[in-house]
Design a protein around this motif. Structure first.
Motif, PDB file in Angstrom:
ATOM      1  N   LYS A  41      11.308   9.878  -7.970  1.00  0.00           N
ATOM      2  CA  LYS A  41      10.252   8.996  -7.461  1.00  0.00           C
ATOM      3  C   LYS A  41       8.858   9.590  -7.645  1.00  0.00           C
ATOM      4  O   LYS A  41       7.884   8.853  -7.792  1.00  0.00           O
ATOM      5  CB  LYS A  41      10.492   8.690  -5.978  1.00  0.00           C
ATOM      6  CG  LYS A  41      11.744   7.872  -5.712  1.00  0.00           C
ATOM      7  CD  LYS A  41      11.889   7.565  -4.229  1.00  0.00           C
ATOM      8  CE  LYS A  41      13.148   6.743  -3.958  1.00  0.00           C
ATOM      9  NZ  LYS A  41      13.305   6.452  -2.508  1.00  0.00           N
ATOM     10  N   THR A  59       3.061   9.320  -6.844  1.00  0.00           N
ATOM     11  CA  THR A  59       4.085   8.937  -5.881  1.00  0.00           C
ATOM     12  C   THR A  59       4.281   7.427  -5.962  1.00  0.00           C
ATOM     13  O   THR A  59       3.516   6.729  -6.642  1.00  0.00           O
ATOM     14  CB  THR A  59       3.671   9.329  -4.455  1.00  0.00           C
ATOM     15  OG1 THR A  59       2.595   8.478  -4.023  1.00  0.00           O
ATOM     16  CG2 THR A  59       3.214  10.779  -4.401  1.00  0.00           C
ATOM     17  N   PRO A  60       5.299   6.888  -5.269  1.00  0.00           N
ATOM     18  CA  PRO A  60       5.469   5.430  -5.284  1.00  0.00           C
ATOM     19  C   PRO A  60       4.254   4.687  -4.746  1.00  0.00           C
ATOM     20  O   PRO A  60       4.071   3.495  -5.036  1.00  0.00           O
ATOM     21  CB  PRO A  60       6.692   5.225  -4.380  1.00  0.00           C
ATOM     22  CG  PRO A  60       7.473   6.491  -4.514  1.00  0.00           C
ATOM     23  CD  PRO A  60       6.430   7.571  -4.611  1.00  0.00           C
TER      24      PRO A  60
END
Length: 337
Positions: A41, A59-60
């Protein structure tokens, strides 16, 4: 606004939130890097081109620049590569994990800003033998000790000192049927000498058993010292290792004062290691002698932080990270004048 990078994982406890609150109050921004979400992720990239190094963490939720951060808190690195095994051919998994760890730890070692903890520092502090030798050299009292995989050496030590405890030098657990069984400190006497033959396969640390008036947990952050004590002898389960009954004793700890000479030597210990955080275990004997047992590079502090007014350990960590309190400089390179 100065950016503070926190290296942790999604399952970490609320101490991260407390430190983050104080970092916010200091006018700094927190970037949280959950290593269990790397690489599936979180995407980490470092590039050198046009004469400049740049690092980004995606990051997401957001893309962050990391080459201009002001400080790092290397808090935890648990479960790196979580879920990766299920995503790839098993024959490539071991090699991939090696590259993942090497890349992540290489990045953390190379960050040229103040760092509260580093992988290399944690590895050095894993040596209980070095800890004890340094503690002894600076004048802290330590128990009689033997580290060996030689059954005969261990037997001679036990016969000489009669009351001896045995412990592993690392966080040690055995897993059976998915259940974690932590290996605690245990008493070894002459009745168990024959069981020591298996020592040949795995070294252990043996120490003369120190009778306990009380046990201390001392958290040092920068130059701040937070000392707490507990009467571990009030619990049969905790007499040898308080962690065996840690849950029931969690609210029995109380703040305490250290002798000034012990405080000075603990600060000197952190000076030697050039670190700004240490969770130190001490035994106080019935004769009021203070025995240094070990220093934990990333030992937990949250349950003691709750016993301070305003979570002062968290505040102290935030102040050191934000350069609001004295700290031991540890940048990789000397900054240009």
């Amino acid at each position: 606004m100065n950016k503070i990078l926190i290296i942790t994982h999604t399952g970490d406890n609320f101490s991260i939130e407390k430190v983050t609150e104080y970092i916010d109050q200091n006018g700094c921004e927190v970037i949280r890097f959950n290593v269990d979400e790397y690489p599936l992720k979180n995407k980490l990239s470092t590039t050198f081109q046009d004469g400049k190094w740049t690092t980004t963490l995606e990051t997401p939720d957001k893309k962050h620049r990391l080459d201009d951060i002001a400080a790092v808190w290397y808090r935890r690195a648990y479960n790196i590569g979580s879920g990766l095994r299920e995503e790839m051919d098993e024959k490539f998994y071991g090699a991939a994990m090696g590259e993942i760890r090497n890349t992540l730890f290489g990045f953390l070692e190379s960050i040229d800003v103040y760092s509260l903890g580093k992988p290399s520092v944690y590895r050095r502090l894993d040596s209980k033998e070095e800890q004890l030798k340094i503690a002894d050299k600076i004048g802290l009292k330590i128990p009689e000790t033997c580290v060996t995989n030689n059954p005969e050496e261990a037997k001679q030590f036990i016969v000489k000192h009669q009351n001896v405890v045995a412990k592993m030098q690392t966080g040690f657990a055995i897993y059976e049927d998915g259940v974690e069984n932590v290996v605690f400190t245990n008493v070894v006497n002459e009745d168990k000498l024959e069981e020591l033959d298996t020592l040949l396969y795995c070294p252990m640390q043996f120490q003369k058993k120190i009778e306990k008036k009380k046990e201390l947990r001392v958290t040092v952050v920068g130059r701040d010292i937070f000392a707490f004590e507990i009467d571990s002898q009030q619990s049969d389960a905790a007499k040898i290792d308080w962690r065996k009954d840690g849950v029931n004793l969690i609210d029995k700890w109380v703040p305490t004062e250290l002798p000034s000479d012990v405080e000075a030597k603990l600060l000197e210990l952190l000076d030697v290691y050039h670190v700004d955080y240490g969770a130190i275990d001490i035994i106080v004997s019935p004769e009021d002698e203070y025995y240094f047992i070990e220093i934990n590079a990333a030992g937990e502090f949250f349950w003691l932080d709750n016993l301070t007014e305003g979570n002062m350990i968290s505040k102290s960590i935030a102040d050191v990270l934000c350069d609001k309190a004295p700290r031991r400089s540890n940048e990789v390179l000397v900054q240009n004048a």
